[in-house]
Structures are given as C-alpha cells and as structure tokens.
Motif scaffolding. Structure first.
Motif, PDB file in Angstrom:
ATOM      1  N   GLN A 110      42.038  47.926  35.608  1.00  0.00           N
ATOM      2  CA  GLN A 110      42.353  46.666  36.287  1.00  0.00           C
ATOM      3  C   GLN A 110      41.085  45.920  36.694  1.00  0.00           C
ATOM      4  N   ILE A 111      40.030  46.676  37.012  1.00  0.00           N
ATOM      5  CA  ILE A 111      38.758  46.019  37.307  1.00  0.00           C
ATOM      6  C   ILE A 111      38.246  45.277  36.078  1.00  0.00           C
ATOM      7  N   VAL A 112      38.340  45.933  34.917  1.00  0.00           N
ATOM      8  CA  VAL A 112      37.924  45.281  33.666  1.00  0.00           C
ATOM      9  C   VAL A 112      38.738  44.014  33.435  1.00  0.00           C
ATOM     10  N   ASP A 113      40.024  44.075  33.751  1.00  0.00           N
ATOM     11  CA  ASP A 113      40.890  42.906  33.586  1.00  0.00           C
ATOM     12  C   ASP A 113      40.495  41.795  34.558  1.00  0.00           C
ATOM     13  N   LEU A 114      40.133  42.186  35.785  1.00  0.00           N
ATOM     14  CA  LEU A 114      39.853  41.206  36.833  1.00  0.00           C
ATOM     15  C   LEU A 114      38.550  40.446  36.601  1.00  0.00           C
ATOM     16  N   VAL A 115      37.562  41.058  35.959  1.00  0.00           N
ATOM     17  CA  VAL A 115      36.261  40.391  35.854  1.00  0.00           C
ATOM     18  C   VAL A 115      36.341  39.075  35.096  1.00  0.00           C
ATOM     19  N   GLU A 116      37.376  38.888  34.287  1.00  0.00           N
ATOM     20  CA  GLU A 116      37.518  37.623  33.570  1.00  0.00           C
ATOM     21  C   GLU A 116      37.963  36.495  34.495  1.00  0.00           C
ATOM     22  N   TYR A 117      38.419  36.849  35.694  1.00  0.00           N
ATOM     23  CA  TYR A 117      38.968  35.830  36.596  1.00  0.00           C
ATOM     24  C   TYR A 117      38.235  35.764  37.933  1.00  0.00           C
ATOM     25  N   VAL A 118      37.418  36.772  38.242  1.00  0.00           N
ATOM     26  CA  VAL A 118      36.840  36.847  39.575  1.00  0.00           C
ATOM     27  C   VAL A 118      35.879  35.695  39.841  1.00  0.00           C
ATOM     28  N   GLU A 119      35.248  35.150  38.799  1.00  0.00           N
ATOM     29  CA  GLU A 119      34.328  34.037  39.012  1.00  0.00           C
ATOM     30  C   GLU A 119      35.053  32.740  39.365  1.00  0.00           C
ATOM     31  N   ALA A 120      36.350  32.709  39.147  1.00  0.00           N
ATOM     32  CA  ALA A 120      37.123  31.514  39.490  1.00  0.00           C
ATOM     33  C   ALA A 120      37.635  31.553  40.922  1.00  0.00           C
ATOM     34  N   LEU A 121      37.351  32.637  41.646  1.00  0.00           N
ATOM     35  CA  LEU A 121      37.792  32.723  43.039  1.00  0.00           C
ATOM     36  C   LEU A 121      36.880  31.902  43.944  1.00  0.00           C
ATOM     37  N   PRO A 122      37.429  31.262  44.950  1.00  0.00           N
ATOM     38  CA  PRO A 122      36.576  30.596  45.936  1.00  0.00           C
ATOM     39  C   PRO A 122      35.859  31.636  46.784  1.00  0.00           C
ATOM     40  N   PRO A 123      34.733  31.288  47.391  1.00  0.00           N
ATOM     41  CA  PRO A 123      33.991  32.259  48.199  1.00  0.00           C
ATOM     42  C   PRO A 123      34.865  32.891  49.274  1.00  0.00           C
ATOM     43  N   GLY A 124      34.607  34.153  49.541  1.00  0.00           N
ATOM     44  CA  GLY A 124      35.352  34.867  50.563  1.00  0.00           C
ATOM     45  C   GLY A 124      35.401  36.350  50.274  1.00  0.00           C
ATOM     46  N   LEU A 125      36.006  37.084  51.198  1.00  0.00           N
ATOM     47  CA  LEU A 125      36.219  38.528  51.068  1.00  0.00           C
ATOM     48  C   LEU A 125      37.679  38.768  50.731  1.00  0.00           C
ATOM     49  N   TYR A 126      37.909  39.576  49.693  1.00  0.00           N
ATOM     50  CA  TYR A 126      39.269  39.821  49.220  1.00  0.00           C
ATOM     51  C   TYR A 126      39.540  41.321  49.159  1.00  0.00           C
ATOM     52  N   GLY A 127      40.746  41.677  49.549  1.00  0.00           N
ATOM     53  CA  GLY A 127      41.223  43.031  49.343  1.00  0.00           C
ATOM     54  C   GLY A 127      42.028  43.097  48.062  1.00  0.00           C
ATOM     55  N   MET A 128      41.716  44.049  47.215  1.00  0.00           N
ATOM     56  CA  MET A 128      42.382  44.209  45.924  1.00  0.00           C
ATOM     57  C   MET A 128      43.346  45.380  46.010  1.00  0.00           C
ATOM     58  N   THR A 129      44.600  45.130  45.719  1.00  0.00           N
ATOM     59  CA  THR A 129      45.599  46.189  45.657  1.00  0.00           C
ATOM     60  C   THR A 129      46.231  46.191  44.270  1.00  0.00           C
ATOM     61  N   ILE A 130      46.618  47.370  43.809  1.00  0.00           N
ATOM     62  CA  ILE A 130      47.190  47.543  42.479  1.00  0.00           C
ATOM     63  C   ILE A 130      48.641  47.995  42.630  1.00  0.00           C
ATOM     64  N   GLU A 131      49.523  47.249  41.998  1.00  0.00           N
ATOM     65  CA  GLU A 131      50.952  47.558  42.063  1.00  0.00           C
ATOM     66  C   GLU A 131      51.432  48.067  40.711  1.00  0.00           C
ATOM     67  N   GLU A 132      52.376  49.011  40.763  1.00  0.00           N
ATOM     68  CA  GLU A 132      52.945  49.574  39.544  1.00  0.00           C
ATOM     69  C   GLU A 132      54.346  49.018  39.319  1.00  0.00           C
ATOM     70  N   ASP A 133      54.670  48.752  38.081  1.00  0.00           N
ATOM     71  CA  ASP A 133      55.989  48.230  37.714  1.00  0.00           C
ATOM     72  C   ASP A 133      56.540  49.062  36.554  1.00  0.00           C
ATOM     73  N   ARG A 134      57.666  49.740  36.789  1.00  0.00           N
ATOM     74  CA  ARG A 134      58.305  50.557  35.754  1.00  0.00           C
ATOM     75  C   ARG A 134      59.681  50.009  35.381  1.00  0.00           C
ATOM     76  N   SER A 135      59.944  48.776  35.784  1.00  0.00           N
ATOM     77  CA  SER A 135      61.289  48.221  35.572  1.00  0.00           C
ATOM     78  C   SER A 135      61.653  48.132  34.098  1.00  0.00           C
ATOM     79  N   SER A 136      60.668  47.926  33.234  1.00  0.00           N
ATOM     80  CA  SER A 136      60.948  47.791  31.803  1.00  0.00           C
ATOM     81  C   SER A 136      60.924  49.132  31.080  1.00  0.00           C
ATOM     82  N   GLY A 137      60.734  50.230  31.835  1.00  0.00           N
ATOM     83  CA  GLY A 137      60.620  51.538  31.224  1.00  0.00           C
ATOM     84  C   GLY A 137      59.198  51.898  30.857  1.00  0.00           C
TER      85      GLY A 137
END
Length: 761
Positions: free
Chosen positions: A423-450
């Motif tokens: 998920q960190i690898v996925d996030l680096v493509e978007y992290v530069e588009a964030l406005p300045p600040g401190l962010y907490g990153m949480t990872i959620e799991e989804d098994r609804s589709s199996g």
C-alpha cells in the motif's frame, strides 16, 4: 531543585520499579501455572503397553530430531563459511547488476549502487518513477529490503517501478567517513535520476538505520528526491517510554561513546558489526539462547530451510571505520543531534532536515522495541512544534502504525510486505498531491467480493497529537542530555589517555584475530565441517531424515517436553524483565540525579505559541487573487476537503484522478511545479478560507473556464458518493461563480480528529 521535589521523583522511580518487579513475578507465575495445567491435562495415566509405545516412539523421534538438529547447525556453519569466502554478497532474492561503485569515487567509500533485475513475468513501466532502497548498515549486510519475493523490492517491481538498491561491502575503505557515505549516496541518487529523466523524482526508501541515511541524503540534495519512506527508522534517539523500550538506555549504561571507541581500537581501528548484533540479541535473551533453537528442534521437519535462510543474513557481520561509528554514536545514539540540526557532515555544515521538502512516509510499529514509535516519529515535533509550523513549511508527513509486528518483521515479514509495503508503494503515486500537513494512514481490508482487497485512508492529524505516544511530556528525556555531556567528557579523556596506547599496540592483524574468535563467529565456524564430530554425524542425519518415525504429539512425554520448554522460556523472560527494570531504575537514579542538580536541564522547554509566518506564507496570501484554472481547481479541492472532515481515501483519490485529473492540469505539470501550486493554494485555504472562496472569480476569468470547473464538479458529484457537506459546498462554489455571494460560513478550519491510542499517527 528543592529537596522535597527530588524526593517525590525518587519515590515515583521506586514505585515504578516495585510495580515492574511485581508484574514480572506475576507473569512468570501465570506462565508456569498455564504450563502446569497443560501438562496435567496431557499427562494422564497410561497402560504399561501404551506407556512403553509412547516412550519408544518419543525417544526414537528425539534421537532423529537431535541428529537433524545438529546437522542443521552444521549446515548453518558451512553456509557462514561459504558466505565469508564469497565476500558476503547481498542476500537478495533477486538478481542485480552494479551500476556505480563508490570505491572509485573522489571521496571513496565501500558502497555501491545496484539495479535489481526484474524476475521473469514482471514488466516495468518506463513512465513510473524508480525506487532507491537503502538498507541498514547496523552490523549485518545489505539485502533485507529484498530478502524475499514478497518484500519492498518485490512489490515495487510488481507495480512496474524500476528498483535500485544501495549496497555496501564488508570492509570500509580506509579513512572513509559518514560524510563520504552520504555524499556517495547522494551521487547514487543523481545517477538513478539521470537514468530515468522522463519520470518523476525517485522514491527513496530507507530501512532502520537506512532511514536516517535516506533523510541525510534528502537534506544534502533535496532537489533530486521524490517521496521518502522511512521504515522502522530511529530519528529521535532519546525518545521512548519507561517499561517499554530498554534499548534507549544503552548509551547511558555503557557510559557513552567511549566503549565504541575502545571496541574500534581493539579491532585495529575497525569497529566490528558483531557488537551491534550483540546489542540486538541482548534485548531478548530467551530467544537468543533458547526459543529460536527450540523452535528449530520442535519443528525439525519444516523449520530448517527458514532457519538457515534467516541465519545467513543474521550471521553476516560487516565492519565500520572508527570515525564512522564515532560519528554515529556521538551524533545520533548518544548525542541525538540530527533533529536538533547539530549533526555536522563537515566543519560548520550540518544536516538540515528542514531543507527536505519531499513528502515523507513514516512506518513504525507499537511492537518494535528496537526502534519504538516515539523514536520513529518524535523528530517531527522537534522540527515543527505545531501543526501550523508544519503546514507553513509546506511539508507532508504520513504516519503508518502497525499494532504488533517486531522490528525485523517490518522488513522481512511477508504478511507486512503484502499489506503495508504494497500500500505504501501504491500511495507514493499520490502523496505529492496532498496539501501540507500530518496524516495518519490506516489500511482497511475488504473481502466482500471473495477476494482480499485493501484500501488506504488518510486522516489529518495534529502535530500536537504525537504527544499521546509519550509519558511525562518528554521530561524523561532530560537525563539523556546528562549522558551526552558525560559521554563527551569521558570520550575526550579516553582519546587523550587510552587511545594513543592501544593504537600503538593493537595492529590490524591482531584486530582480525580478535574478530575471528568473537563468540558470534565462533558459534558458527565451531559448528561446521571444521568440527570433525559434526562432520562425522552428517551421514547419520541423512539416514534419520529418510527414516523419520513420528511421535505421539499428545503423549505424556511430549507434554513433559513442552512443560520444560515453557518453564525455560518463562525463566528467561523473568530474568529479562527483572534486568530491564533494574537497569532502567538505576539509569534514572544516576543520571536523573545529575539532571536535577542542573537547573538548565530541569527547566521545561516552552515552544513559541505564536510563530512568525515565513515568507512563503506572505507571498501566497499576497497572490490570492492571481492564478489560472489549475490554481482555482486545486483551491476548490482543498476547500472541499476542509468541509469533508480531513479524510482522504486512496481509492477516491484514484477515482478523482481518472475522472478529472487530466483536465485540472496538475498531471501535465512537472512534479516540483505541481507541488508548488498545491502548497500555495493550501496556505491560502488554511489561512483565509472565506476570502479564498470569494476570490475564485479572479482566477476563472472567462465564462468558459467557470463553466468548465462546474462541469468537473458535477462529474465528480455524479460518480462519487460524497457527503452532504460537499454537496452544500458545491452549491456555494456555484453561487460564487454566478456572482451571488454565498452565506458566510463561520470561517473556522475544521479541526483534525483527535488521535486515539492504537490508530495511525
């Protein structure tokens, strides 16, 4: 300090010590009661014939296990010898090629840049930015970032990124310094960027001590660094909590940096990385001396490959020059000078972490007792004492907190790699588009589709919320200042009185001889084919593997074995708890006393409540009425985010980019220019949200531009389920662009959600 205040503090230290002793004894008693209960349940009376069968099967199995166990230890020794003879190459699960060797640089050092060769079936995307991974030089060799297929390297390759690694050779170049290493790594970074001129700046990822190395590179050459990822990296060395982080007291227990200097002098001017590995093993003696070996014995049919694979890396001890370990200890471990801006890489030149403008992702774990979360994240509050200071500096910092994994698991666990690092690898493509600040990153799991899928949520936090990780408002760090002062004095005396004598007596050859008989090395070459007894037993071990006879895992003798193993482990854990409590108590007794006698140390530091806005803030506010369509779209997005409560979901960011990204115009801009736009508009939105909204028509000068922006908003609202707050905000934007002033909001910036224990930083 008043004597009564001193007595209160001593009373608190004694009370904590008493509680810890009680908890240690209680934990030991609970473990023994559980073991006794399990043994009583399993060890039922048996018929004589059944008891005989159990005894025969158990002891036959034990004999086979013992043969295979010792043969595995022999293989470990042979692997160690073979690895030494091969020059201790990086233990990567991937092929690689050397791109640049710093041993030939103008300021040489024992580092090199390698390109990881993608495995079969993996195709790289030339449009994606490369990764540069820096592994720790903390006693072991490089390779931990790509130790397995499921690793930082593996998931970056799977995502289409070219991956480079900074490796190092076993022995340092004579005379090399930490400055030489940092300058070489900065040159490696420029080399990577030159090899990928058409992509964004490289991602720089540092593991453990490679994390602060990555930050040093970013401080030296901020213009060439993309997003930075620091995994389990110590940055604030005095930080931690009592009863949780025993390694933070090592500098004080050892008396400062003079012991590292002594070890270097005894090594003929070279510091042996085996001493650093000793420090790691000191933390958990039960595992060091019993548990990991019993795990091998108890799972002898499946465990040897994993055991041998890990031991190849764990047993590779690398060296440092005396000047290198001295700089590390005096500036980082004991001195804690990095975040304070006092760590010099040349006379009068310091590493300035505030010069780093790239987004930073910090990955830490609550279960890490080597680099606790406080050491991984407190430097943020040291550099930016308030949230406003962080935002006005234009910095983006994302914190990801694992709940339980240990220090090594951050880097080598396949489960962590699949969940967090992917998920960190996925996030680096978007992290530069964030406005300045401190962010907490949480990872959620989804098994609804199996199928297991992950999504990332970024929640804005306050810098002040970091204090929740600390006890005592960090006042317990005051004694560490005493340690640093004493260390400086004692080391100075050592350099004058002892170093000249030892450097004249101990030759490099004597240093090599002493290293060869270090207990960690002797335990490996002593249990190898060099040992004729073990070599003679090898054929018997092979026979035992081919004729394995299973034992009754529910029999009373196996239960007795488990009881004995649990008892030994509980005994070691009791010793560790008592030892750590005693060391911690005596640390605060000794150094706390000195601290209380120095009024300059005991006076609490009061951060400035009102800070002078930097020139960038004033310039941004002055340019509020200037800009183009991209500025207006970014400003609207930031104002909308304020209304939405400060949360950003990565899947939503991906949808927004797909729906309107190319029309907004940020994607077409160079990364530096795009980040400057976001920083400028973020300052305007944070400092003057009402005026920022009202001045939108000044940026959208034609009806076509205003219509286009509203069209983009309508497209987003039709395809993404935003909340009612954003629906209302869209109506306000429509009114402003139509020339109708909206109802004046209260003008307050939505506060960040409060930090709760167990959530991301």
């Amino acid at each position: 300090m008043h004597p009564m205040d001193m007595m209160k503090i001593y009373g608190r230290v004694v009370e904590i010590y008493r509680l810890r002793l009680g908890e240690a004894v209680a934990a030991y008693g609970e473990a023994m009661r559980g073991a006794a209960s399990a043994f009583a349940t399993a060890a039922r009376p048996q018929e004589p014939a059944a008891a005989w069968r159990d005894a025969v099967s158990y002891w036959s199995d034990a004999a086979q296990r013992s043969l295979i166990y010792w043969d595995t230890m022999r293989q470990r020794g042979n692997n160690w010898i073979a690895h030494e003879k091969a020059g201790k190459p990086p233990l990567l699960a991937f092929d690689y090629e050397i791109i640049a060797d710093a041993r030939g640089f103008e300021r040489p050092c024992n580092y090199a840049l390698v390109r990881v060769v993608p495995p079969e079936g993996v195709t790289l995307d030339p449009a994606r930015r490369p990764f540069l991974i820096i592994d720790p030089r903390a006693g072991h060799g490089p390779g931990i970032g790509g130790f397995k297929a499921d690793s930082e390297v593996g998931f970056a390759l799977k995502a289409g990124h070219a991956v480079y690694m900074v490796i190092f050779f076993p022995e340092p170049v004579p005379g090399q310094t930490l400055a030489d290493v940092s300058l070489a790594e900065a040159e490696f970074l420029r080399t990577v960027r030159a090899r990928h001129p058409d992509t964004d700046k490289p991602v720089v990822m540092g593991n453990c001590q490679g994390g602060w190395a990555a930050m040093l590179v970013a401080a030296l050459d901020p213009g060439n660094v993309g997003p930075i990822v620091v995994n389990g990296a110590p940055m604030s060395y005095w930080a931690g909590n009592d009863a949780e982080n025993p390694m933070r007291y090592a500098g004080g227990v050892l008396g400062g940096s003079w012991t590292a200097l002594l070890a270097s002098d005894l090594g003929g001017g070279v510091f042996d990385g085996a001493y650093l590995v000793d420090n790691f093993e000191y933390l958990n003696p039960g595992n060091t001396y019993f548990s990991k070996y019993y795990a091998l014995y108890s799972k002898i049919d499946t465990e040897p490959p994993r055991f041998l694979e890990f031991e190849r890396w764990w047993g590779g001890y690398f060296l440092m020059n005396r000047a290198e370990i001295r700089w590390i200890v005096e500036n980082l471990f004991v001195g804690n000078k990095l975040a304070a801006g006092k760590a010099e890489w040349a006379p009068g030149k310091t590493f300035d972490l505030k010069a780093v403008r790239s987004p930073i992702i910090v990955f830490a774990s609550l279960g890490d007792n080597i680099t606790p979360p406080q050491q991984a994240i407190n430097w943020v509050a040291d550099l930016y004492p308030t949230t406003r200071a962080l935002k006005d500096a234009g910095q983006v910092i994302v914190g990801l907190m694992h709940q339980s994994v240990g220090h090594l698991g951050i880097f080598v666990s396949g489960a962590v790699a699949r969940r967090e690092h992917a998920q960190i690898v996925d996030l680096v493509e978007y992290v530069e588009a964030l406005p300045p600040g401190l962010y907490g990153m949480t990872i959620e799991e989804d098994r609804s589709s199996g199928e297991l899928k992950y999504d990332v949520t970024l929640t804005e936090r306050l810098v002040e919320d970091i204090a929740v990780l600390q006890k005592y408002d960090r006042r317990d760090e005051i004694p560490f200042e005493v340690v640093a002062n004493i260390s400086e004095t004692v080391s100075g005396a050592y350099e004058v009185l002892v170093h000249p004598l030892l450097s004249a007596v101990v030759t490099p050859e004597m240093g090599r001889a002493l290293r060869a008989v270090h207990p960690l090395r002797a335990a490996r070459w002593g249990l190898s084919d060099l040992n004729p007894v073990l070599r003679a037993f090898a054929p018997f071990a092979d026979f035992a593997r081919s004729q394995r006879t299973p034992r009754d895992e529910k029999g009373p003798l196996v239960a007795a074995e488990h009881f004995a193993a649990t008892s030994i482990t509980a005994g070691w854990d009791l010793y560790r708890r008592l030892r750590d409590a005693t060391v911690e108590t005596e640390f605060f007794r000794l150094y706390g006393t000195f601290a209380m006698l120095d009024p300059d140390l005991t006076a609490p530091v009061q951060p400035a409540l009102v800070e002078q806005p930097p020139a960038e803030v004033a310039a941004a506010l002055a340019a509020m009425h200037s800009g183009d369509f991209t500025d207006a779209a970014v400003r609207v997005a930031l104002l909308a985010q304020q209304r939405g409560g400060g949360q950003r979901r990565l899947s939503t960011l991906k949808q927004i980019r797909d729906l309107v990204g190319h029309e907004v115009g940020l994607i077409a801009l160079p990364a530096d220019v795009a980040q400057a736009v976001i920083r400028r508009q973020s300052i305007i939105a944070d400092h003057a949200p009402q005026e920022a909204l009202a001045s939108l028509p000044d940026l959208l000068k034609t009806p076509q531009e205003r219509t286009h922006l509203l069209t983009l908003l309508d497209r987003l609202m039709a395809n993404i389920a935003f909340g009612p707050e954003l629906t209302a905000f869209t109506a306000e934007v429509r009114q402003v662009l139509a020339g109708t002033p909206p109802a004046v909001p209260d003008g307050r910036v939505v506060p960040f959600p409060s930090y709760a224990a167990g959530q991301a930083v």
